[in-house]
Each structure stands twice: as C-alpha cells, then as structure tokens.
Design an enzyme around this catalytic site. Structure first.
Site, PDB file in Angstrom:
ATOM      1  N   TRP A  10     -33.373 -25.536  47.492  1.00 35.59           N
ATOM      2  CA  TRP A  10     -33.864 -24.199  47.859  1.00 35.59           C
ATOM      3  C   TRP A  10     -35.357 -24.037  47.572  1.00 35.59           C
ATOM      4  O   TRP A  10     -35.952 -23.036  47.968  1.00 35.59           O
ATOM      5  CB  TRP A  10     -33.071 -23.127  47.107  1.00 35.59           C
ATOM      6  CG  TRP A  10     -31.639 -22.993  47.542  1.00 35.59           C
ATOM      7  CD1 TRP A  10     -30.950 -23.798  48.421  1.00 35.59           C
ATOM      8  CD2 TRP A  10     -30.714 -21.978  47.124  1.00 35.59           C
ATOM      9  NE1 TRP A  10     -29.663 -23.346  48.566  1.00 35.59           N
ATOM     10  CE2 TRP A  10     -29.486 -22.233  47.777  1.00 35.59           C
ATOM     11  CE3 TRP A  10     -30.799 -20.890  46.247  1.00 35.59           C
ATOM     12  CZ2 TRP A  10     -28.360 -21.425  47.590  1.00 35.59           C
ATOM     13  CZ3 TRP A  10     -29.676 -20.095  46.061  1.00 35.59           C
ATOM     14  CH2 TRP A  10     -28.472 -20.361  46.736  1.00 35.59           C
ATOM     15  N   HIS A  94     -39.308 -35.294  43.868  1.00 39.74           N
ATOM     16  CA  HIS A  94     -39.527 -34.707  45.196  1.00 39.74           C
ATOM     17  C   HIS A  94     -41.003 -34.821  45.578  1.00 39.74           C
ATOM     18  O   HIS A  94     -41.887 -34.683  44.721  1.00 39.74           O
ATOM     19  CB  HIS A  94     -39.074 -33.241  45.216  1.00 39.74           C
ATOM     20  CG  HIS A  94     -39.023 -32.703  46.613  1.00 39.74           C
ATOM     21  ND1 HIS A  94     -40.148 -32.241  47.252  1.00 39.74           N
ATOM     22  CD2 HIS A  94     -38.009 -32.605  47.502  1.00 39.74           C
ATOM     23  CE1 HIS A  94     -39.813 -31.873  48.484  1.00 39.74           C
ATOM     24  NE2 HIS A  94     -38.512 -32.077  48.652  1.00 39.74           N
ATOM     25  N   GLU A  96     -42.988 -32.861  46.898  1.00 34.16           N
ATOM     26  CA  GLU A  96     -43.837 -31.710  46.536  1.00 34.16           C
ATOM     27  C   GLU A  96     -44.234 -31.768  45.058  1.00 34.16           C
ATOM     28  O   GLU A  96     -45.327 -31.352  44.684  1.00 34.16           O
ATOM     29  CB  GLU A  96     -43.112 -30.405  46.880  1.00 34.16           C
ATOM     30  CG  GLU A  96     -43.072 -30.197  48.388  1.00 34.16           C
ATOM     31  CD  GLU A  96     -41.842 -29.469  48.909  1.00 34.16           C
ATOM     32  OE1 GLU A  96     -41.158 -28.792  48.132  1.00 34.16           O
ATOM     33  OE2 GLU A  96     -41.566 -29.597  50.119  1.00 34.16           O
ATOM     34  N   GLU A 166     -36.933 -39.588  51.600  1.00 37.87           N
ATOM     35  CA  GLU A 166     -37.519 -38.456  52.320  1.00 37.87           C
ATOM     36  C   GLU A 166     -38.926 -38.813  52.783  1.00 37.87           C
ATOM     37  O   GLU A 166     -39.894 -38.681  52.015  1.00 37.87           O
ATOM     38  CB  GLU A 166     -37.596 -37.236  51.390  1.00 37.87           C
ATOM     39  CG  GLU A 166     -36.251 -36.758  50.913  1.00 37.87           C
ATOM     40  CD  GLU A 166     -36.312 -35.285  50.519  1.00 37.87           C
ATOM     41  OE1 GLU A 166     -35.608 -34.495  51.134  1.00 37.87           O
ATOM     42  OE2 GLU A 166     -37.090 -34.942  49.622  1.00 37.87           O
ATOM     43  N   GLY A 172     -40.207 -30.492  56.232  1.00 40.13           N
ATOM     44  CA  GLY A 172     -40.674 -29.168  56.629  1.00 40.13           C
ATOM     45  C   GLY A 172     -41.526 -29.157  57.888  1.00 40.13           C
ATOM     46  O   GLY A 172     -42.177 -28.164  58.195  1.00 40.13           O
ATOM     47  N   SER A 212     -36.316 -32.456  57.614  1.00 40.80           N
ATOM     48  CA  SER A 212     -36.000 -31.748  58.867  1.00 40.80           C
ATOM     49  C   SER A 212     -34.590 -32.040  59.391  1.00 40.80           C
ATOM     50  O   SER A 212     -34.389 -32.121  60.601  1.00 40.80           O
ATOM     51  CB  SER A 212     -37.065 -32.039  59.933  1.00 40.80           C
ATOM     52  OG  SER A 212     -38.327 -31.547  59.494  1.00 40.80           O
ATOM     53  N   GLY A 233     -33.804 -28.971  53.110  1.00 41.17           N
ATOM     54  CA  GLY A 233     -34.697 -27.906  52.654  1.00 41.17           C
ATOM     55  C   GLY A 233     -34.480 -26.642  53.461  1.00 41.17           C
ATOM     56  O   GLY A 233     -33.593 -25.837  53.190  1.00 41.17           O
ATOM     57  N   GLY A 234     -35.300 -26.456  54.495  1.00 38.31           N
ATOM     58  CA  GLY A 234     -35.283 -25.226  55.287  1.00 38.31           C
ATOM     59  C   GLY A 234     -33.897 -24.794  55.748  1.00 38.31           C
ATOM     60  O   GLY A 234     -33.523 -23.618  55.637  1.00 38.31           O
TER      61      GLY A 234
HETATM   62  P1  PGA Z   1     -36.766 -29.874  55.010  1.00 42.83           P
HETATM   63  O1  PGA Z   1     -36.979 -30.274  53.472  1.00 42.83           O
HETATM   64  O2  PGA Z   1     -35.287 -30.047  55.306  1.00 42.83           O
HETATM   65  O3  PGA Z   1     -37.217 -28.445  55.104  1.00 42.83           O
HETATM   66  O4  PGA Z   1     -37.585 -30.807  55.816  1.00 42.83           O
HETATM   67  C1  PGA Z   1     -36.326 -31.375  52.913  1.00 42.83           C
HETATM   68  C2  PGA Z   1     -36.699 -31.508  51.456  1.00 42.83           C
HETATM   69  O5  PGA Z   1     -37.833 -31.184  51.084  1.00 42.83           O
HETATM   70  O6  PGA Z   1     -35.881 -31.944  50.639  1.00 42.83           O
END
Ligand code: PGA
Length: 249
Positions: A10, A94, A96, A166, A172, A212, A233-234
C-alpha cells in the site's frame, strides 16, 4: 511445493479510516484461487489491520524495518515491535527505499539478518533500472543485489525468504515487463539460488513479479512457470482489482 503469493504494497497510502474500509471490502470478496494473500499497510495501521484480519487468511506485512534491536534511532521501527503487533512478514529492499532512502545492499543485508534472527518472513525486493536493461546489464545487476544481501544466509533461512523481482522501470509506470521478460529473469534467479544452495531450495522459493501488475495482465504473467505471484502497488489500493489479481491464479 512453493506457494503462490499475491502481496499488496500500500506504500504511503490509506489513513486509518481508509485502511478499515479497504480491509472490510477485501474480506467481502470471495477468494477462488490458492494464492496466499498479504497486504502491507503503513506502520501506524498495522495493529488495526492485524486485529481486523485475525480470523481471515489474509496476512499483514510491514513495508520496512530497522536492523537494530532497539535504541536511539528516531523514527524507526524494530522487528520486535512488528512482532508485538502481530506482524510476521516484512518487505525489504523495495526500490523506493533504495532510491529515496539510500538503502544499499549492505544495509539490506543487516535488515535481512535481523529479520531472520527475529523469525520474520522477508519479501526481498530487487530489480534493475531502465539504464541497466537497455545496456543489457540487468542479469548482472539482479545477481549482485541477491548475492550481496542474501547469499550468506543458511539453508534453513530460505524457508522464510520470498523473492520479488521488480524492474524499476515497470513500477508505477504502467509499463510491465512482458511475461517472457519476467519468466527469463525468474528462471535466471532460480538458477542462481540452485547454484549457490541446491535444487530443493531453488524449487521451493517463491519468486514474485512486481511492476504494473493489473487485472488484465496478471493471468498471463502468473501463467509463466517460474512466476509464483505478484507484488502489487497501485492495483492493491482498491479491493476489486486486487482480488481479481489474487483470483488470476
Ligand atoms: P505498481 O507497484 O504495481 O504500482 O507498479 C509495484 C510495487 O512497487 O511493488
């Protein structure tokens, strides 16, 4: 046999009220697949989420943790604190966290070790940037990330490791790796684990794809032999698309 897993990350979304609403919606939708379902709300909502899901098969994970037992680390959260609110799984590495919080392989190694010491399951994320893929360096980058943070672990630790490939360029962005690109990388990763450990560990580790994943591409991606689920994610921020992805198995 390895498990199929769909985990919803999330990120920094959903306050307490939204967390409660989304969880009640998730519980309402029937799960028709064999996939294990995990959600990762933000720290402040972990306790409430784990309470609300006590009777459910949906597991709750944290998005991060610190490597130390406790101490003067303002703003940080320890493994023991997570366990204390009923959390047994943590996402580490992750992109990020790597990108915006400067988490590198050696720091992640420390976090993984702490999670293992405290009996937490780790969903360990890694993946190449677009510049790596366009330079045909993606296999090297992924190998280095896994090698640096995980290949010192003992055989028995691997029962508590889930890998999440990933590609950063797919997170994203709406740009997914093709099912073939995902399969090629996942097979490569499983091969690395087999080379470093043995075929039983390699066959039993779940390797998730993230980047994605949506209801309309999940089935094709999950249909690949070495793809054992997704880190979402999204599409995890709404119950219906998320459960469609869960039920894509
Ligand atoms: P996303 O993110 O599905 O929005 O691309 C995946 C993630 O960051 O784990």
């Amino acid at each position: 046999m390895r498990k199929n897993i769909v985990a919803g990350n999330w990120k920094m979304n959903n306050d307490l009220a939204a967390t409660k609403t989304l969880i009640s919606e998730l519980i309402e939708i029937e799960k028709t697949s064999n996939a294990e379902v995990i959600i990762a709300p933000t720290f402040v909502n972990l306790l409430e989420a784990s309470k609300l899901l006590k009777e459910s098969s949906i597991k709750v994970a944290a998005q991060n943790m610190h490597f130390a037992e406790n101490g003067a680390y303002t703003g940080e959260i320890s493994a023991r604190m997570l366990k204390g609110v009923g959390i047994n799984t943590v996402i580490l590495g992750h992109s990020e966290r790597r990108e915006y919080f400067n988490e590198d392989d050696s720091l992640l190694k420390q976090k993984v070790d702490k999670a293992m010491d405290d009996d937490l399951q780790v969903i360990f994320c890694f993946g190449e940037k677009w510049e790596d893929r366009s330079a045909d360096n993606h296999f090297n980058v992924v190998e280095r990330q896994i090698n640096n943070a995980l290949f010192h672990l003992e055989d028995e630790n691997w029962k508590s490791i889930v890998l999440a490939y990933e590609p950063v360029w797919a997170i994203g962005t709406g740009q997914t790796a093709s099912p073939e690109q995902a399969q090629d990388m996942h097979a490569f990763i499983r091969g690395l684990v087999e080379k470093q450990y043995n075929s039983s560990i390699a066959e039993n580790v779940s390797i998730l794809y993230g980047g994605s994943v949506k209801p309309d591409n999940a089935q094709e991606i999950f249909g690949k032999k070495d793809v054992d689920g997704g880190l979402i994610g999204g599409a995890a921020l709404n119950a219906e698309p998320f459960m469609k992805i869960v039920n894509a198995f």
